[in-house]
Write a protein that holds these residues in place. Structure first.
Motif, PDB file in Angstrom:
ATOM      1  N   GLY A   1      18.801   3.870 -21.263  1.00 13.66           N
ATOM      2  CA  GLY A   1      17.657   3.000 -21.025  1.00 13.66           C
ATOM      3  C   GLY A   1      16.305   3.682 -21.090  1.00 13.66           C
ATOM      4  N   LYS A   2      16.253   4.879 -21.666  1.00 10.28           N
ATOM      5  CA  LYS A   2      14.993   5.614 -21.714  1.00 10.28           C
ATOM      6  C   LYS A   2      14.117   5.143 -22.866  1.00 10.28           C
ATOM      7  N   LEU A   3      12.815   5.185 -22.642  1.00  8.71           N
ATOM      8  CA  LEU A   3      11.843   4.840 -23.675  1.00  8.71           C
ATOM      9  C   LEU A   3      11.580   6.052 -24.561  1.00  8.71           C
ATOM     10  N   ASN A   4      10.965   5.796 -25.722  1.00  8.67           N
ATOM     11  CA  ASN A   4      10.704   6.893 -26.660  1.00  8.67           C
ATOM     12  C   ASN A   4       9.904   8.024 -26.018  1.00  8.67           C
ATOM     13  N   LYS A   5       8.930   7.663 -25.176  1.00  8.60           N
ATOM     14  CA  LYS A   5       8.108   8.683 -24.526  1.00  8.60           C
ATOM     15  C   LYS A   5       8.946   9.574 -23.631  1.00  8.60           C
ATOM     16  N   GLN A   6       9.878   8.973 -22.884  1.00  5.82           N
ATOM     17  CA  GLN A   6      10.759   9.759 -22.006  1.00  5.82           C
ATOM     18  C   GLN A   6      11.698  10.627 -22.824  1.00  5.82           C
ATOM     19  N   ILE A   7      12.234  10.063 -23.902  1.00  7.92           N
ATOM     20  CA  ILE A   7      13.152  10.820 -24.748  1.00  7.92           C
ATOM     21  C   ILE A   7      12.431  12.018 -25.367  1.00  7.92           C
ATOM     22  N   ALA A   8      11.205  11.779 -25.827  1.00 10.67           N
ATOM     23  CA  ALA A   8      10.419  12.861 -26.431  1.00 10.67           C
ATOM     24  C   ALA A   8      10.210  13.996 -25.434  1.00 10.67           C
ATOM     25  N   TYR A   9       9.878  13.650 -24.195  1.00  5.89           N
ATOM     26  CA  TYR A   9       9.649  14.669 -23.163  1.00  5.89           C
ATOM     27  C   TYR A   9      10.935  15.436 -22.881  1.00  5.89           C
ATOM     28  N   ASP A  10      12.039  14.706 -22.705  1.00  2.14           N
ATOM     29  CA  ASP A  10      13.313  15.342 -22.355  1.00  2.14           C
ATOM     30  C   ASP A  10      13.814  16.276 -23.454  1.00  2.14           C
ATOM     31  N   LEU A  11      13.607  15.876 -24.711  1.00  2.00           N
ATOM     32  CA  LEU A  11      14.143  16.654 -25.825  1.00  2.00           C
ATOM     33  C   LEU A  11      13.120  17.603 -26.444  1.00  2.00           C
ATOM     34  N   GLY A  12      11.903  17.610 -25.917  1.00  2.00           N
ATOM     35  CA  GLY A  12      10.894  18.539 -26.390  1.00  2.00           C
ATOM     36  C   GLY A  12      10.435  18.274 -27.806  1.00  2.00           C
ATOM     37  N   MET A  13      10.210  16.996 -28.118  1.00  2.00           N
ATOM     38  CA  MET A  13       9.740  16.631 -29.449  1.00  2.00           C
ATOM     39  C   MET A  13       8.681  15.547 -29.327  1.00  2.00           C
ATOM     40  N   SER A  14       8.040  15.224 -30.427  1.00  2.00           N
ATOM     41  CA  SER A  14       7.006  14.189 -30.401  1.00  2.00           C
ATOM     42  C   SER A  14       7.642  12.798 -30.433  1.00  2.00           C
ATOM     43  N   GLU A  15       6.867  11.804 -30.017  1.00  2.00           N
ATOM     44  CA  GLU A  15       7.364  10.425 -30.094  1.00  2.00           C
ATOM     45  C   GLU A  15       7.622  10.025 -31.538  1.00  2.00           C
ATOM     46  N   ALA A  16       6.812  10.529 -32.437  1.00  2.00           N
ATOM     47  CA  ALA A  16       7.009  10.214 -33.857  1.00  2.00           C
ATOM     48  C   ALA A  16       8.359  10.729 -34.347  1.00  2.00           C
ATOM     49  N   THR A  17       8.736  11.913 -33.858  1.00  2.00           N
ATOM     50  CA  THR A  17      10.039  12.468 -34.242  1.00  2.00           C
ATOM     51  C   THR A  17      11.175  11.631 -33.671  1.00  2.00           C
ATOM     52  N   VAL A  18      11.010  11.189 -32.417  1.00  2.00           N
ATOM     53  CA  VAL A  18      12.021  10.312 -31.814  1.00  2.00           C
ATOM     54  C   VAL A  18      12.171   9.045 -32.642  1.00  2.00           C
ATOM     55  N   LYS A  19      11.045   8.454 -33.044  1.00  2.00           N
ATOM     56  CA  LYS A  19      11.089   7.229 -33.842  1.00  2.00           C
ATOM     57  C   LYS A  19      11.783   7.478 -35.182  1.00  2.00           C
ATOM     58  N   ALA A  20      11.540   8.653 -35.766  1.00  2.00           N
ATOM     59  CA  ALA A  20      12.187   8.982 -37.039  1.00  2.00           C
ATOM     60  C   ALA A  20      13.704   9.089 -36.858  1.00  2.00           C
ATOM     61  N   HIS A  21      14.121   9.714 -35.750  1.00  2.00           N
ATOM     62  CA  HIS A  21      15.557   9.807 -35.479  1.00  2.00           C
ATOM     63  C   HIS A  21      16.157   8.424 -35.243  1.00  2.00           C
ATOM     64  N   MET A  22      15.443   7.565 -34.505  1.00  2.00           N
ATOM     65  CA  MET A  22      15.945   6.216 -34.261  1.00  2.00           C
ATOM     66  C   MET A  22      16.073   5.441 -35.570  1.00  2.00           C
ATOM     67  N   THR A  23      15.136   5.619 -36.463  1.00  2.00           N
ATOM     68  CA  THR A  23      15.208   4.955 -37.768  1.00  2.00           C
ATOM     69  C   THR A  23      16.456   5.406 -38.518  1.00  2.00           C
ATOM     70  N   ALA A  24      16.722   6.718 -38.491  1.00  2.00           N
ATOM     71  CA  ALA A  24      17.907   7.252 -39.170  1.00  2.00           C
ATOM     72  C   ALA A  24      19.191   6.734 -38.522  1.00  2.00           C
ATOM     73  N   ILE A  25      19.202   6.676 -37.183  1.00  2.00           N
ATOM     74  CA  ILE A  25      20.386   6.174 -36.461  1.00  2.00           C
ATOM     75  C   ILE A  25      20.652   4.716 -36.825  1.00  2.00           C
ATOM     76  N   MET A  26      19.605   3.907 -36.806  1.00  2.00           N
ATOM     77  CA  MET A  26      19.776   2.484 -37.104  1.00  2.00           C
ATOM     78  C   MET A  26      20.228   2.273 -38.546  1.00  2.00           C
ATOM     79  N   ARG A  27      19.712   3.093 -39.439  1.00  2.00           N
ATOM     80  CA  ARG A  27      20.134   2.986 -40.841  1.00  2.00           C
ATOM     81  C   ARG A  27      21.616   3.336 -40.981  1.00  2.00           C
ATOM     82  N   LYS A  28      22.053   4.404 -40.314  1.00  2.00           N
ATOM     83  CA  LYS A  28      23.453   4.811 -40.407  1.00  2.00           C
ATOM     84  C   LYS A  28      24.387   3.780 -39.783  1.00  2.00           C
ATOM     85  N   LEU A  29      23.932   3.171 -38.664  1.00  2.00           N
ATOM     86  CA  LEU A  29      24.759   2.173 -37.983  1.00  2.00           C
ATOM     87  C   LEU A  29      24.624   0.789 -38.604  1.00  2.00           C
TER      88      LEU A  29
END
Length: 217
Positions: A168-196
């Protein structure tokens, strides 16, 4: 070159029991231990001579079979032996589908554990089961098998992002936890959604839940 075995379990006493079994089954092995999924993933990524991972499914940071998927993604050539107290009927089959080479219950006796370790050390991990028997069965089973194979084939970072979405974490929380930018999180989510093959993060979470990734074991 020696060999190293990673024991991933959040109970220190059980890690000691596994280390004892390992000392008999493979006395030449060096043991490293991890008490959380995050520390296990780091150890898996940073240990070049890793020969085997023993994994408890129910560890801090893990949900359902996600630990297998994540560690298999980190080190696809290293066999994973699940040693778990999970008692659901399909646990062993599901563990193998996500990349484990074997499944052993925690109430197994020491000779059984030793034998399972010896067997696992001699196994080459197969790719996670992207199809399974259900691919030839009804449409619902085939869909689950396809999604399971897709989730098991995500990169380690993509799996971490998907697990954070399940939490249930938001992109901002995920970015902080994983040490990356929100833009990078969004890019990963785009790739995940495309694969699924889904349209949004809610559908991605539902797809993951259909595989038992958020079931308490």
């Amino acid at each position: 070159m020696g060999l190293t075995v990673l024991i991933a379990d959040d109970h220190p006493l059980f890690r000691q029991a596994l280390a004892l079994a390992l000392a008999t089954a493979a006395p030449e092995a060096t043991v490293i231990e991890a008490g959380t999924l995050a520390s296990a993933a780091r150890a898996a990524a940073e240990t070049p001579d890793l020969a085997l991972i023993t994994l408890d499914l129910k560890m801090p940071g893990a949900v359902g079979y996600s630990g297998i998927a994540l560690l298999h993604a980190e080190r696809p050539t290293v066999p994973i032996l699940v040693v778990s107290g999970a008692d659901n009927a399909n646990a062993a089959d599901e563990a193998r589908a996500f990349g484990a080479v074997g499944f052993l219950r925690k109430d197994a006796d020491l000779p059984q554990i030793e034998a399972a370790i010896r067997t696992a050390l001699g196994r080459s991990p197969a790719a996670p089961d992207a199809h399974g028997d259900g691919a030839q069965g009804d449409g619902a089973h085939a869909t689950v098998d396809r999604v399971r194979g897709t989730v098991a084939g995500l990169t380690p970072t993509q799996l971490k992002v998907l697990l954070a979405v399940l939490a249930g974490k938001l992109n901002k929380q995920i970015a902080y936890d994983l040490g990356m930018s929100e833009a990078t999180v969004k890019a990963h989510m785009t790739a995940i959604m495309r694969k699924l093959d889904v349209q949004n993060r809610t559908q991605a979470a539902l797809a993951a839940r259909s595989l038992g990734l958020d079931l308490a074991l």
